[in-house]
Design an enzyme around this catalytic site. Sequence first.
Site, PDB file in Angstrom:
ATOM      1  N   HIS A  68       0.819  -1.226   0.000  1.00  5.35           N
ATOM      2  CA  HIS A  68       0.000   0.000   0.000  1.00  5.35           C
ATOM      3  C   HIS A  68       0.847   1.269   0.000  1.00  5.35           C
ATOM      4  O   HIS A  68       0.471   2.282   0.594  1.00  5.35           O
ATOM      5  CB  HIS A  68      -0.975   0.025   1.191  1.00  5.35           C
ATOM      6  CG  HIS A  68      -2.064  -0.999   1.118  1.00  5.35           C
ATOM      7  ND1 HIS A  68      -3.163  -0.873   0.323  1.00  5.35           N
ATOM      8  CD2 HIS A  68      -2.193  -2.205   1.735  1.00  5.35           C
ATOM      9  CE1 HIS A  68      -3.946  -1.939   0.454  1.00  5.35           C
ATOM     10  NE2 HIS A  68      -3.374  -2.773   1.297  1.00  5.35           N
ATOM     11  N   ASN A 141     -10.610  -2.503   1.801  1.00  2.59           N
ATOM     12  CA  ASN A 141     -10.213  -2.554   0.394  1.00  2.59           C
ATOM     13  C   ASN A 141     -11.425  -2.249  -0.487  1.00  2.59           C
ATOM     14  O   ASN A 141     -12.558  -2.218   0.014  1.00  2.59           O
ATOM     15  CB  ASN A 141      -9.705  -3.963   0.023  1.00  2.59           C
ATOM     16  CG  ASN A 141      -8.254  -4.177   0.428  1.00  2.59           C
ATOM     17  OD1 ASN A 141      -7.464  -3.238   0.474  1.00  2.59           O
ATOM     18  ND2 ASN A 141      -7.912  -5.402   0.711  1.00  2.59           N
ATOM     19  N   TYR A 353      -0.034  -4.295  11.381  1.00  5.42           N
ATOM     20  CA  TYR A 353      -0.197  -2.906  10.916  1.00  5.42           C
ATOM     21  C   TYR A 353       0.431  -1.917  11.898  1.00  5.42           C
ATOM     22  O   TYR A 353       1.199  -1.045  11.503  1.00  5.42           O
ATOM     23  CB  TYR A 353      -1.673  -2.588  10.671  1.00  5.42           C
ATOM     24  CG  TYR A 353      -2.137  -3.004   9.296  1.00  5.42           C
ATOM     25  CD1 TYR A 353      -2.059  -4.328   8.897  1.00  5.42           C
ATOM     26  CD2 TYR A 353      -2.635  -2.085   8.389  1.00  5.42           C
ATOM     27  CE1 TYR A 353      -2.466  -4.720   7.636  1.00  5.42           C
ATOM     28  CE2 TYR A 353      -3.041  -2.474   7.120  1.00  5.42           C
ATOM     29  CZ  TYR A 353      -2.957  -3.800   6.755  1.00  5.42           C
ATOM     30  OH  TYR A 353      -3.361  -4.187   5.504  1.00  5.42           O
TER      31      TYR A 353
END
Length: 513
Positions: A68, A141, A353
């Site tokens: 990303h 997403n 993350y």
Amino acid sequence: MSGQEKNEVNRSDVREDRVVTNSTGNPINEPFVTQRIGKHGPLLLQDYNLIDSLAHFNRENIPQRNPHAHGSGAFGYFEVTDDITDICGSAMFSKIGKRTKCLTRFSTVGGDKGSADTVRDPRGFATKFYTEEGNLDWVYNNTPVFFIRDPSKFPHFIHTQKRNPQTNLRDADMFWDFLTTPENQVAIHQVMILFSDRGTPANYRSMHGYSGHTYKWSNKKGNWHYVQVHIKTDQGVKNLTIEEATEIAGSNPDYCQQDLFEAIQSGNYPSWTVYIQTMTERDAKNLPFSVFDLTKVWPQGQFPLRRVGKIVLNENPLNFFAQVEQAAFAPSTTVPYQEASADPVLQARLFSYADAHRYRLGPNFHQIPVNCPYASKFFNPAIRDGPMNVNGNFGSEPTYLANDKSYTYIQQDRPIQQHQEVWNGPAIPYHWATSPGDVDFVQARNLYRVLGKQPGQQKNLAHNIGIHVEGACPEIQQRVYDMFARVDKGLSEAIKKVAEAKHATELSSNSKF
Ligand code: NDP
């Protein structure tokens, strides 16, 4: 945007006091002189202003996200349009009309920072809500499912979407070898979406967002549901054909960044309607697939969409690096009454993350203004010190939570959830992704039927796959045809035809040289 229009872009933060200094605030007499011996002699180490400038320049990039890396973002708000307090007790949903400030970042997945916006790839759709209960990140997403359901596959899968270690090129063999390996064919549903025209959205404004994962939301009485979130574009879905996407990737690689910025700048604010699907634990037990399987959607006939609110993006960032590049989204950033389910990919993301941001931005990334929970205010004096601690570090507060009646904990205000899932069993090395059974192809077939109702979409799917698969070696191509034959024999044959036609065209154009 014309040059004239660019001058009119909002620059409300421009300072009136404009005396130029070095990084320690010392005024600079003349920025473009260098201290040297005589006019043409070597430079002097004492020229701090030059060293300050060059040394900072060397350090102005931070590690890009993996994946990303390439994205765009804007601020806006979430507004509640419908009461869902029977499902979720989070403060952001407490009353109709309530607005919560948010930031949304859209991105591609596999490409490096600076790569083209229009490539075939899923798009990230991440929103940070600045709520009075702390920040909430929906890290979603534009596709309702994903390629894997087992998190141990993640680094392997992402590597196949990036560069070959020797050639440093994208590699169709690597791409299709992974996806056609029998146990990885659970990806078929997502591969179908990726190679439909929705794999090349026309811009970030004209695509949906989906939680994909199952979450667990509860109300203030302690009742909980499994929940999936759908964020549907009010602009209508618009896609590019493979030819349009390829042309734009060359002529304007920042096409989607430009589209988003200019739309907001001209007051054409994009918006999305937010829906949820809900499911009880009992319903989940009767599904033909696991509710924690990220490769499956919940059929809407059985689990209808329920409207919640809308997201409107109406404010461009003033500084891309500070407000978009440094934005840190993580599914572990959540608020009371919204929690993760046992979906194993989501569980792994809860770790990875936030860990990525500690690496990329440092352990105090939550102090960077765009990540600050300013609507709730961070207070935990045991989380302190560390590099780049810039918030005052809780001054003289004790470094531990003492037996001190001045602290408040919210636990006493919240009911314990009744009828919780009960997990029980030995700790075993479980391998979920064994070769997919027919159940893993059912939803891919359903999608093929959905495409069949839209003119040209089945044909485009075969075309888009055929063009790509032509770059793989014959043995892997055959595995691709066999895999798609499990969805539909006609689809498999159409893909093969496109790949063979492309191959023949390439042979004849090569023979001219
Ligand atoms: P439905 O007929 O109730 O829903 C079909 C869904 O497909 C709608 O969400 C529609 O929403 C979406 N859709 C329409 N065109 C496309 C397209 N070209 N590419 C991807 N999605 C499209 O059927 P089901 O809920 O039983 O789902 C059937 C299939 O639809 C699934 O197997 C899945 O592949 C796909 N789908 C299902 C979703 C779900 O949450 N159930 C969500 C998205 C896709 P819209 O036109 O607004 O995008």
